[in-house]
Design an enzyme around this catalytic site. Structure first.
Site, short mmCIF file in Angstrom:
data_model
loop_
_atom_site.label_atom_id
_atom_site.label_comp_id
_atom_site.label_asym_id
_atom_site.label_seq_id
_atom_site.Cartn_x
_atom_site.Cartn_y
_atom_site.Cartn_z
N HIS A 1 0.85 -1.19 0.00
CA HIS A 1 0.00 0.00 0.00
C HIS A 1 0.89 1.24 0.00
O HIS A 1 2.06 1.19 0.41
CB HIS A 1 -0.91 0.00 1.22
CG HIS A 1 -2.04 -0.97 1.14
ND1 HIS A 1 -3.15 -0.89 1.93
CD2 HIS A 1 -2.23 -2.05 0.34
CE1 HIS A 1 -3.98 -1.87 1.65
NE2 HIS A 1 -3.44 -2.59 0.70
N GLU B 1 0.93 3.86 1.91
CA GLU B 1 1.44 4.24 3.24
C GLU B 1 2.58 3.33 3.69
O GLU B 1 3.57 3.80 4.27
CB GLU B 1 0.32 4.17 4.29
CG GLU B 1 -0.89 5.02 3.97
CD GLU B 1 -1.99 4.22 3.30
OE1 GLU B 1 -3.15 4.32 3.73
OE2 GLU B 1 -1.68 3.51 2.31
N CYS C 1 -6.20 1.77 5.73
CA CYS C 1 -6.86 0.51 6.10
C CYS C 1 -6.34 0.06 7.46
O CYS C 1 -5.45 0.71 8.04
CB CYS C 1 -6.57 -0.54 5.03
SG CYS C 1 -4.84 -1.10 5.04
N CYS D 1 -2.42 -0.49 7.46
CA CYS D 1 -1.64 0.75 7.40
C CYS D 1 -1.81 1.58 8.67
O CYS D 1 -0.85 2.20 9.15
CB CYS D 1 -2.04 1.56 6.17
SG CYS D 1 -1.62 0.73 4.62
#
Length: 303
Positions: free
Chosen positions: A52, A54, A82, A85
Site C-alpha cells: 500500500h 502508506e 486501512c 496501514c
C-alpha cells in the site's frame, strides 16, 4: 509548504499508481517541512498485500531517518488508511496524519472504526478532508473507467440457416470429438427442418460475421414448440443468449404457436435467470432421460 501543497504531492503519487492500473492512492511523509519519503499503491504489480502507498512511504522514511521511530514526522495520504496501514502508522509513532478522502469500506481512522482512539501507547492526531474533492475524484474516475473497460460492447446478433462452411467452427466449439463428416451430416439434417416428422429448425447465431452458437425451435404439439439456445462458452456474457431467445420467441409467434417451452438443467443458474428475465414461467422439475435434474419453463403468448 501548506497542507494542501503536501497533499498535492500525495495526489501526484496517486497519479503514478493510476498510470500503472493500480487503485490510485498516494502518500508522502514530511519532516521539518520537507518531504522525506513517498509511496503509491503497487499491490497488483508487486503481487503483495503489503504494498500500500502508506506502507511503502513508511518503509522509505524509516530507511531515510535510520530508525523505525518517526515521531517527528507527518503523513499525508489521499485515502483513509486501512487497518494494516493504520497499525503501521501507530507503530511508527507518526505524529500527525492528514487524510484526503475517507474510505467507508475499509478506513480505520474514523469510517469502519477508529484505531487511533484505542488505548495504544501512541495515538496520532488525525485531520481529514484535505483536498477531499480531488482525492475522491481521482478514485471515482478510476473506478468509472474500470467499469467501462469491463463492459463488453453489445453487438446485435442475427439468425440464419447453418451451412457447410460452419462445420470447422462447430467442430472447434461444439462437436470436438466428432469427425467433420459426421458434423456435415448433422448440418444436412438440420436443413431438412424436420425432427421425427415434426417441424424443427436450427439457426446459426451470428455476431459480427462470427458463429456464436445455435438457436432451435422444435414442435412438441400443434400449439407449442420447445426453444433451445446455446452460446459457445468463450462468447458468453455478451447478451447473445438473451437476444437469441427473444428472436426465437418472435419466430414462434410468427409461425402461429401459442407457447414456447424450455428445459434447463437445475445447475444452470445463468440459463434459469435468463428464462426469468425474458418472461418464462417455471412449471416444474423432472429428471431427463439421462437422470439429470431439469427445470421446465413455459412462455405463453398473450391473446
Amino acid at each position: 509548504m501548506s497542507r494542501e501543497n503536501f497533499m498535492r504531492r500525495a495526489l501526484a503519487c496517486a497519479e503514478k499508481a493510476k498510470a500503472l492500473g493500480e487503485i490510485p492512492v498516494g502518500a508522502v511523509i514530511v519532516r521539518d517541512g520537507k518531504v522525506i519519503a513517498s509511496g503509491y499503491n503497487r499491490r497488483e504489480r508487486g503481487k503483495s498485500a503489503l504494498l500500500h502507498a502508506e506502507m511503502i512511504a513508511l518503509h522509505r522514511a524509516c530507511k531515510r531517518v535510520g530508525s523505525w521511530r518517526l515521531s517527528d514526522c507527518d503523513l499525508y495520504v489521499t485515502l483513509e488508511p486501512c487497518p494494516m496501514c493504520t497499525g503501521a502508522i501507530i507503530n511508527a509513532r507518526i505524529a500527525h496524519v492528514y487524510i484526503g478522502a475517507m474510505d467507508p469500506k475499509a478506513g480505520c481512522m474514523g469510517s469502519v472504526c477508529d484505531l487511533t482512539k484505542q488505548p495504544f501507547n501512541h495515538q496520532p492526531v488525525v485531520d481529514c478532508g484535505i483536498l477531499e474533492q480531488e482525492c475522491s475524484g481521482i478514485l471515482s474516475d478510476f473506478f468509472r473507467d474500470l467499469r467501462n473497460e469491463k463492459k463488453p460492447e453489445i453487438k446485435a446478433i442475427s439468425l440464419r440457416p447453418f451451412t457447410q462452411d460452419d462445420v470447422p467452427a462447430l467442430k472447434q466449439y461444439l462437436y470436438a470429438k466428432r469427425s467433420e463428416k459426421s458434423i456435415r451430416a448433422i448440418v444436412d439434417q438440420w436443413n431438412t427442418r424436420l425432427l421425427e416428422g415434426r417441424y424443427s429448425e436450427t439457426f446459426a447465431v451470428v455476431a459480427e460475421d462470427t458463429l456464436a452458437g445455435y438457436a432451435r425451435l422444435t414442435e412438441t404439439s400443434r400449439d407449442s414448440v420447445q426453444g433451445e439456445v446455446l452460446i459457445f462458452s468463450h462468447l458468453r456474457g455478451r447478451t447473445y443468449g438473451g437476444q437469441a431467445v427473444r428472436r426465437i420467441l418472435a419466430l414462434a409467434k410468427e409461425r402461429g404457436y401459442s407457447s414456447v417451452t424450455a428445459c434447463v438443467r437445475t445447475s444452470g443458474v445463468a440459463a434459469r435467470r435468463l428464462c426469468d428475465s425474458v418472461g418464462f414461467v417455471l412449471c416444474g422439475e423432472r429428471l431427463s432421460e439421462k437422470g439429470t435434474p431439469r427445470f421446465d419453463f413455459k412462455y405463453s403468448f398473450k391473446e
